[in-house]
Design an enzyme around this catalytic site. Structure first.
Site, PDB file in Angstrom:
ATOM      1  N   GLN A 197       0.833  -1.208   0.000  1.00 40.65           N
ATOM      2  CA  GLN A 197       0.000   0.000   0.000  1.00 40.65           C
ATOM      3  C   GLN A 197       0.873   1.266   0.000  1.00 40.65           C
ATOM      4  OE1 GLN A 197      -3.094   0.802  -0.487  1.00 40.65           O
ATOM      5  NE2 GLN A 197      -3.828  -1.291  -0.732  1.00 40.65           N
ATOM      6  N   SER A 198       2.013   1.194  -0.653  1.00 45.76           N
ATOM      7  CA  SER A 198       2.943   2.323  -0.666  1.00 45.76           C
ATOM      8  C   SER A 198       2.374   3.542  -1.410  1.00 45.76           C
ATOM      9  CB  SER A 198       4.241   1.882  -1.344  1.00 45.76           C
ATOM     10  OG  SER A 198       5.017   3.002  -1.723  1.00 45.76           O
TER      11      SER A 198
END
Ligand SMILES: *Cc1c(COP(=O)(O)O)cnc(C)c1O
Length: 334
Positions: A75-76
């Site tokens: 989920q960068s």
């Protein structure tokens, strides 16, 4: 110091607003709380990584790159921003993600997939064990195809990305002058150190003169003191600046990581609900929620009582909230 900025692409919507959180400030006994809305530096392409990538992608393009490699968690925010900017600029993007594919994808990963970026997933164990070798293997792969790969480290935090928040400090100095305030403290979430490094250098060199505090969302104080110093050292070396980390005051507030990176407790989700309802500002559970929570605790404990004003840098991250939506309303007290 007369700084000469390197080549820069115009990718972020700047300047971002600096606004007073008036209702929250009157509810908390302490300095007036201002927020620098870097979450408004764009729409899908927003948050702190855009400022760094203005410099890093300018360098990549100047070197003739056609393929951008970068890495981060599944989920960068950094990977999402890079993938979208690569699509905007006509570059191929390859993301090396720590974690598992999700079906259907949510949050940042949904946007990554929309861009058509190549995505490779690695287990945490493999990602940690192989480290830079992951990049080296893919670089060799692309070079063998006659392509020009360019690697961006996690968070675009290095001697190049540092320029992004050095420039932001200059922008903030202008904001403060216009508003007639002189905050003695600036607070940001710190995750790979580059935002903090740029602000720390910029606050001193651009005449802002505020102390910059990074509230770490992973690792610990020792790690970030070393990481920020190393980014500053690399920046000074790469750009021939006559400065060392010892010229700057690097300040970390540890104690708000909670259960670990990207794991937030009910107090963080409660604060996210509170700030959205009270000010219309949306924090995220991975970075800004923890840092804002930490700042409020430290205000209550008097750490910033020598200043009339304090600035929180809203570094973005809203898409990470959608990836944790079940927990947002899971609190039994809600
Ligand atoms: C990456 C990120 C941070 C941390 O910034 P670093 O420069 O990596 O320390 C803070 N907030 C958000 C929303 C981020 O995506």
């Amino acid at each position: 110091m007369n700084l000469s900025f390197p080549k820069r692409l115009s990718l972020a919507q700047l300047p971002t607003p600096l606004t007073l959180l008036s209702r929250l400030s009157s509810a908390v006994d302490g300095p007036r709380i201002w927020i620098k809305r870097d979450d408004m530096s764009g729409s899908a392409i927003s948050g702190n990584k855009v400022r760094k990538l203005e410099f890093v992608l300018a360098k990549a393009i100047a070197q003739g790159a056609d393929t951008i490699l970068t890495c981060g968690g599944v989920q960068s925010n950094h990977c999402r921003t890079t993938a979208l900017l690569c699509a905007q600029l006509g570059l191929h993007c390859h993301l090396l993600l720590r974690g598992q594919a999700q079906t259907p994808p949510t949050g940042n990963l949904l946007l990554d997939q929309l861009t058509g970026a190549t995505i490779s997933y690695y287990s945490v164990a493999e990602y940690v064990a192989r480290g830079d070798q992951l990049f080296d293997d893919w670089v060799a792969h692309y070079k063998a195809q006659g392509r020009q790969p360019f690697c961006i480290p996690v968070g675009a935090s290095d001697g190049d990305g540092l320029w992004g928040y050095l420039a932001a400090a200059q922008e903030l100095a202008d904001d403060c002058q216009r508003l007639g305030i002189a905050p003695k403290h600036i607070v940001c979430a710190t995750g790979s150190g580059g935002t903090q490094a740029g602000l720390t250098v910029g606050s001193k060199l651009c005449g802002l003169g505020a102390r910059v505090w990074g509230i770490n969302v992973c690792d610990d104080e020792q790690y970030f003191l070393a990481k920020v110093a190393s980014d500053i050292r690399q920046w000074a070396q790469r750009y021939g600046v006559d400065a060392t980390p010892a010229d700057f005051e690097i300040s970390v507030i540890d104690g708000y990581v909670g259960a670990g990176y990207a794991k937030a407790g009910p107090e963080i989700f409660a604060l996210i609900r509170q700030l959205a309802a009270c000010e219309g500002v949306v924090l995220d559970p991975v970075y800004t929620g923890k840092a804002f929570y930490g700042m409020l605790q430290e205000i209550r404990q008097g750490r910033f009582s020598d200043s009339e004003d304090i600035v929180f840098i809203h570094t973005g991250g809203i898409f990470g909230l959608f990836a944790q939506s079940e927990q947002l309303f899971a609190d039994p007290d809600h």
